[in-house]
Scaffold this motif. Structure first.
Motif, PDB file in Angstrom:
ATOM      1  N   ALA A 231       0.813  -1.211   0.000  1.00  0.00           N
ATOM      2  CA  ALA A 231       0.000   0.000   0.000  1.00  0.00           C
ATOM      3  C   ALA A 231       0.847   1.262   0.000  1.00  0.00           C
ATOM      4  CB  ALA A 231      -0.933  -0.001   1.207  1.00  0.00           C
ATOM      5  N   GLU A 232       2.097   1.162   0.468  1.00  0.00           N
ATOM      6  CA  GLU A 232       2.962   2.342   0.570  1.00  0.00           C
ATOM      7  C   GLU A 232       3.791   2.585  -0.683  1.00  0.00           C
ATOM      8  OE1 GLU A 232       3.451   1.960   5.425  1.00  0.00           O
ATOM      9  OE2 GLU A 232       5.237   2.077   4.171  1.00  0.00           O
ATOM     10  N   VAL A 233       3.758   1.641  -1.624  1.00  0.00           N
ATOM     11  CA  VAL A 233       4.526   1.822  -2.859  1.00  0.00           C
ATOM     12  C   VAL A 233       3.618   1.755  -4.086  1.00  0.00           C
ATOM     13  CG1 VAL A 233       6.697   1.022  -1.891  1.00  0.00           C
ATOM     14  CG2 VAL A 233       5.121  -0.641  -2.872  1.00  0.00           C
ATOM     15  N   GLY A 234       2.334   1.981  -3.875  1.00  0.00           N
ATOM     16  CA  GLY A 234       1.397   2.069  -4.994  1.00  0.00           C
ATOM     17  C   GLY A 234       1.602   3.366  -5.757  1.00  0.00           C
ATOM     18  N   PRO A 235       0.632   3.785  -6.544  1.00  0.00           N
ATOM     19  CA  PRO A 235       0.758   5.052  -7.293  1.00  0.00           C
ATOM     20  C   PRO A 235       1.139   6.210  -6.377  1.00  0.00           C
ATOM     21  CG  PRO A 235      -1.162   3.836  -8.018  1.00  0.00           C
ATOM     22  CD  PRO A 235      -0.638   3.094  -6.817  1.00  0.00           C
ATOM     23  N   GLN A 236       2.167   6.957  -6.776  1.00  0.00           N
ATOM     24  CA  GLN A 236       2.698   8.034  -5.952  1.00  0.00           C
ATOM     25  C   GLN A 236       2.253   9.400  -6.470  1.00  0.00           C
ATOM     26  OE1 GLN A 236       5.104   7.300  -3.155  1.00  0.00           O
ATOM     27  NE2 GLN A 236       3.949   5.430  -3.567  1.00  0.00           N
ATOM     28  N   PRO A 237       2.045  10.358  -5.574  1.00  0.00           N
ATOM     29  CA  PRO A 237       1.709  11.721  -6.015  1.00  0.00           C
ATOM     30  C   PRO A 237       2.812  12.286  -6.916  1.00  0.00           C
ATOM     31  CG  PRO A 237       1.349  11.495  -3.658  1.00  0.00           C
ATOM     32  CD  PRO A 237       2.057  10.257  -4.103  1.00  0.00           C
ATOM     33  N   GLY A 238       2.425  12.803  -8.085  1.00  0.00           N
ATOM     34  CA  GLY A 238       3.390  13.381  -8.999  1.00  0.00           C
ATOM     35  C   GLY A 238       4.363  12.378  -9.580  1.00  0.00           C
ATOM     36  N   ASN A 293       1.220   9.782   8.080  1.00  0.00           N
ATOM     37  CA  ASN A 293       1.141  10.961   7.221  1.00  0.00           C
ATOM     38  C   ASN A 293       0.446  10.682   5.896  1.00  0.00           C
ATOM     39  OD1 ASN A 293       2.691  12.403   9.120  1.00  0.00           O
ATOM     40  ND2 ASN A 293       4.609  11.745   8.168  1.00  0.00           N
ATOM     41  N   ALA A 294      -0.182  11.727   5.375  1.00  0.00           N
ATOM     42  CA  ALA A 294      -0.663  11.729   3.998  1.00  0.00           C
ATOM     43  C   ALA A 294       0.273  12.608   3.188  1.00  0.00           C
ATOM     44  CB  ALA A 294      -2.090  12.269   3.940  1.00  0.00           C
ATOM     45  N   LEU A 295       0.345  12.355   1.887  1.00  0.00           N
ATOM     46  CA  LEU A 295       1.235  13.122   1.023  1.00  0.00           C
ATOM     47  C   LEU A 295       0.452  14.172   0.247  1.00  0.00           C
ATOM     48  CD1 LEU A 295       3.483  10.254  -0.399  1.00  0.00           C
ATOM     49  CD2 LEU A 295       3.909  11.724   1.580  1.00  0.00           C
ATOM     50  N   THR A 296       1.022  15.367   0.138  1.00  0.00           N
ATOM     51  CA  THR A 296       0.403  16.447  -0.621  1.00  0.00           C
ATOM     52  C   THR A 296       1.427  16.994  -1.622  1.00  0.00           C
ATOM     53  OG1 THR A 296       1.101  18.140   0.982  1.00  0.00           O
ATOM     54  CG2 THR A 296      -1.055  17.091   1.329  1.00  0.00           C
ATOM     55  N   VAL A 297       0.939  17.538  -2.707  1.00  0.00           N
ATOM     56  CA  VAL A 297       1.810  18.113  -3.726  1.00  0.00           C
ATOM     57  C   VAL A 297       1.521  19.603  -3.832  1.00  0.00           C
ATOM     58  CG1 VAL A 297       2.588  18.015  -6.119  1.00  0.00           C
ATOM     59  CG2 VAL A 297       1.799  15.935  -4.983  1.00  0.00           C
ATOM     60  N   GLY A 301       5.389  21.568  -7.051  1.00  0.00           N
ATOM     61  CA  GLY A 301       5.691  20.157  -7.242  1.00  0.00           C
ATOM     62  C   GLY A 301       6.290  19.470  -6.032  1.00  0.00           C
ATOM     63  N   TRP A 302       6.567  20.238  -4.959  1.00  0.00           N
ATOM     64  CA  TRP A 302       7.148  19.653  -3.749  1.00  0.00           C
ATOM     65  C   TRP A 302       6.146  18.730  -3.074  1.00  0.00           C
ATOM     66  CZ3 TRP A 302      11.594  18.927  -1.263  1.00  0.00           C
ATOM     67  CH2 TRP A 302      11.549  18.589   0.088  1.00  0.00           C
ATOM     68  N   VAL A 303       6.587  17.527  -2.754  1.00  0.00           N
ATOM     69  CA  VAL A 303       5.738  16.558  -2.061  1.00  0.00           C
ATOM     70  C   VAL A 303       5.982  16.681  -0.569  1.00  0.00           C
ATOM     71  CG1 VAL A 303       5.173  14.127  -1.748  1.00  0.00           C
ATOM     72  CG2 VAL A 303       5.750  14.996  -4.032  1.00  0.00           C
ATOM     73  N   GLY A 304       4.933  17.023   0.177  1.00  0.00           N
ATOM     74  CA  GLY A 304       5.035  17.187   1.611  1.00  0.00           C
ATOM     75  C   GLY A 304       4.269  16.121   2.365  1.00  0.00           C
ATOM     76  N   ALA A 305       4.531  16.044   3.665  1.00  0.00           N
ATOM     77  CA  ALA A 305       3.859  15.073   4.533  1.00  0.00           C
ATOM     78  C   ALA A 305       2.967  15.820   5.513  1.00  0.00           C
ATOM     79  CB  ALA A 305       4.883  14.233   5.291  1.00  0.00           C
ATOM     80  N   VAL A 306       1.706  15.388   5.635  1.00  0.00           N
ATOM     81  CA  VAL A 306       0.735  16.025   6.514  1.00  0.00           C
ATOM     82  C   VAL A 306       0.199  14.990   7.492  1.00  0.00           C
ATOM     83  CG1 VAL A 306      -1.466  17.244   6.643  1.00  0.00           C
ATOM     84  CG2 VAL A 306       0.085  17.680   4.724  1.00  0.00           C
ATOM     85  N   ASP A 307       0.210  15.332   8.757  1.00  0.00           N
ATOM     86  CA  ASP A 307      -0.281  14.437   9.805  1.00  0.00           C
ATOM     87  C   ASP A 307      -1.770  14.167   9.611  1.00  0.00           C
ATOM     88  OD1 ASP A 307      -0.946  13.106  12.134  1.00  0.00           O
ATOM     89  OD2 ASP A 307       0.017  14.553  13.480  1.00  0.00           O
ATOM     90  N   THR A 308      -2.129  12.892   9.534  1.00  0.00           N
ATOM     91  CA  THR A 308      -3.541  12.517   9.364  1.00  0.00           C
ATOM     92  C   THR A 308      -4.291  12.433  10.690  1.00  0.00           C
ATOM     93  OG1 THR A 308      -3.071  10.153   9.523  1.00  0.00           O
ATOM     94  CG2 THR A 308      -2.933  11.163   7.337  1.00  0.00           C
ATOM     95  N   GLY A 309      -3.553  12.486  11.804  1.00  0.00           N
ATOM     96  CA  GLY A 309      -4.167  12.291  13.111  1.00  0.00           C
ATOM     97  C   GLY A 309      -4.108  10.844  13.576  1.00  0.00           C
ATOM     98  N   GLU A 310      -3.819   9.930  12.669  1.00  0.00           N
ATOM     99  CA  GLU A 310      -3.711   8.515  13.038  1.00  0.00           C
ATOM    100  C   GLU A 310      -2.364   8.268  13.719  1.00  0.00           C
ATOM    101  OE1 GLU A 310      -3.565   4.078  10.905  1.00  0.00           O
ATOM    102  OE2 GLU A 310      -4.083   5.872   9.719  1.00  0.00           O
ATOM    103  N   ARG A 311      -2.348   7.427  14.744  1.00  0.00           N
ATOM    104  CA  ARG A 311      -1.136   7.113  15.495  1.00  0.00           C
ATOM    105  C   ARG A 311      -0.818   5.625  15.414  1.00  0.00           C
ATOM    106  NH1 ARG A 311      -0.989  11.603  14.646  1.00  0.00           N
ATOM    107  NH2 ARG A 311      -0.970  13.388  16.076  1.00  0.00           N
ATOM    108  N   GLU A 312       0.478   5.338  15.437  1.00  0.00           N
ATOM    109  CA  GLU A 312       0.939   3.955  15.412  1.00  0.00           C
ATOM    110  C   GLU A 312       2.037   3.796  16.453  1.00  0.00           C
ATOM    111  OE1 GLU A 312       2.846   0.672  12.296  1.00  0.00           O
ATOM    112  OE2 GLU A 312       2.750   2.794  11.750  1.00  0.00           O
ATOM    113  N   THR A 313       1.916   2.806  17.297  1.00  0.00           N
ATOM    114  CA  THR A 313       2.912   2.537  18.334  1.00  0.00           C
ATOM    115  C   THR A 313       3.674   1.266  17.980  1.00  0.00           C
ATOM    116  OG1 THR A 313       1.538   3.595  20.029  1.00  0.00           O
ATOM    117  CG2 THR A 313       3.298   2.132  20.783  1.00  0.00           C
ATOM    118  N   VAL A 314       4.983   1.390  17.895  1.00  0.00           N
ATOM    119  CA  VAL A 314       5.838   0.276  17.483  1.00  0.00           C
ATOM    120  C   VAL A 314       6.736  -0.130  18.642  1.00  0.00           C
ATOM    121  CG1 VAL A 314       7.644  -0.468  15.891  1.00  0.00           C
ATOM    122  CG2 VAL A 314       5.825   1.055  15.084  1.00  0.00           C
TER     123      VAL A 314
END
Length: 464
Positions: A231-238, A293-297, A301-314
């Motif tokens: 899911a993390e290497v599917g179609p990428q923004p830009g 994070n979600a990715l925004t363009v 053309g700069w691809v940025g990371a935006v916090d989705t609010g979802e948390r993951e504990t590893v």
């Protein structure tokens, strides 16, 4: 280039730092023909090569062969090496500039960037800079220890240093035993209980700074699988506008995602679009909390990371930050805190008359080893332009000044344990002998007082 009115008199230049940028600067200085040049290179360690020696992973011996080029530079009749001399402790910057026509600093970026999150200083949370120095036998990190008794390590960062650390943690001991890794690190890694290393990047898979060969070799070098979430290497923004390098990386990552990780003692897991928020634990590292994070363009053309609010504990027992290097202020020279470099204009230190910079301390920690050649050449060109224009004013020494003799005498007063080129070659020979005795190409020896004494006793300090 117009030669100086005093072109017949050698220009005497001190180069501080013996990594790639220092040697490429020395080469540019010695190769030009407008003005004769003498180069004295200063190194705070007893041996040269900088990150080629103490930063390149031991299982990448081909990269280290570039040191052969530097050995040829060191053999030039107008070059001298002075090791075990700490500028700022043994010798002041002012003492150096008082004795040389110009001083060129190639001191690199000597510390790591921090995460700035809660729990970063818990035991078990460490810098990749420290870990790399430790397994490479750097004398300033040889006494460090790392708790490898847990099952998972998390490496925060998406560059080649992160991959180096992950690969070393996952490599079989028999493979590492064929490299020049320091013995203390080989023993610790052989006894390691780590079974998974998770490498985590803040932005997407397409924005990772891995080089494709480093990414592609992971299964071969670790003899285990590489786990990538499809899911993390599917179609990428830009994606259509990505560079060729990014597209090659994506192809490799998608290949890993399409092939289930092969069974093995250890594995590398590559994860993206996560920002570390907190490292938790009761007295030591136990887990890392990430923002997803979600990715925004952007319009540019700069691809940025935006916090989705979802948390993951590893859960994790060891966290290594590999988010970049940073320069430190040096000897009162003007320092750009935002960029972490000595302030300069095309290599000339801002506000200085006879001081210059090259390499990472000039431009920041970017590029590969070869990038330093062009960077150093630009600085040297600026130096000679200043000389021709008269803005670089040379010392007006009397005829009684003997550079060869007086510099050595002065240094021995400041640092009796001065190491010359003969000395570091003796240390190099000792490492090769230790390697031959153990069936390895060489062993990275930690510089002990005993080894230093042997080098000092046998070396020559007679001026060339």
């Amino acid at each position: 280039m117009a030669p100086s009115p005093r072109a017949g008199k050698p220009l005497i230049v001190a180069v501080v730092g013996s990594g790639p940028s220092g040697f490429y600067a020395a080469s540019s200085l010695l190769e030009q023909t407008a003005v004769p040049v003498r180069v004295d290179m200063f190194e705070r360690l007893a041996t040269p090569w900088g990150l080629v020696r103490s930063g390149v992973a031991p299982d990448h011996p081909k990269i280290k062969t570039v040191s052969g080029v530097y050995e040829q530079i060191a053999a030039h009749e107008n070059f001298r090496f002075f090791g075990n001399v700490h500028i700022g402790r043994d010798v002041t910057r002012e003492e150096l500039t008082a004795r040389y026509d110009a001083v060129l600093y190639a001191v690199g970026t000597q510390t790591d960037r921090r995460l700035g999150i809660p729990g970063e200083d818990l035991p078990g949370s460490v810098s990749a800079v420290d870990f790399v120095g430790w397994y490479n036998g750097h004398p300033e990190y040889a006494d460090f220890s790392f708790d490898l008794s847990g099952e998972r390590a998390v490496v925060i960062g998406a560059g080649n240093v992160a991959l180096d650390v992950a690969r070393l943690l996952c490599s079989p001991a028999q493979r590492l035993g064929r490299t020049d890794i320091a013995d203390h690190a080989l023993t610790a890694l052989r006894d390691s209980s780590i079974t998974e290393v998770m490498v985590v990047g803040r932005r997407g898979a397409a924005q990772a700074a891995f080089t494709t060969p480093e990414l592609r070799e992971l299964p071969e070098f670790t003899e285990s699988g590489v786990d990538v979430d499809p899911a993390e290497v599917g179609p990428q923004p830009g994606e259509e506008a990505l560079s060729r390098a990014a597209k090659r990386n994506l192809a490799v990552l998608r290949g890993y995602a399409d092939t289930p990780a092969a069974p093995g003692r250890r594995r590398v897991a590559l994860r993206f679009q996560r920002t570390p928020l907190e490292i938790r634990g009761d007295g030591r590292v136990e887990e890392v909390v990430f923002a997803r994070n979600a990715l925004t363009v952007g319009e540019d053309g700069w691809v940025g990371a935006v916090d989705t609010g979802e948390r993951e504990t590893v859960p994790a027992n060891l966290v290594l930050r590999a988010v970049g290097y940073r320069g430190v202020a040096f000897g009162g020279l003007p320092f750009d805190e935002r960029r972490g470099v000595i302030a300069n204009e095309r290599g000339r230190v801002t506000g200085a008359e006879r001081e210059y910079v090259a390499g990472w301390i000039k431009r920041g920690p970017t590029g590969i080893i070869g990038t330093n050649r062009k960077c150093a050449a630009e600085t040297v060109a600026r130096l000679f332009a200043d000389l021709a224009e008269g803005s670089l004013r040379r010392h007006d020494r009397g005829v009684s000044f003997d550079h060869d003799v007086e510099i050595v005498s002065w240094l021995l007063e400041r640092q009796p344990h001065l190491v010359t080129e003969d000395g570091w070659r003796l240390i190099d020979a000792a490492e090769r002998a230790a390697g031959a005795a153990s069936g390895r190409p060489r062993v990275k020896l930690v510089l002990t007082d005993e080894l230093l004494d042997i080098a000092l006793e046998r070396q020559s300090v007679t001026p060339r």
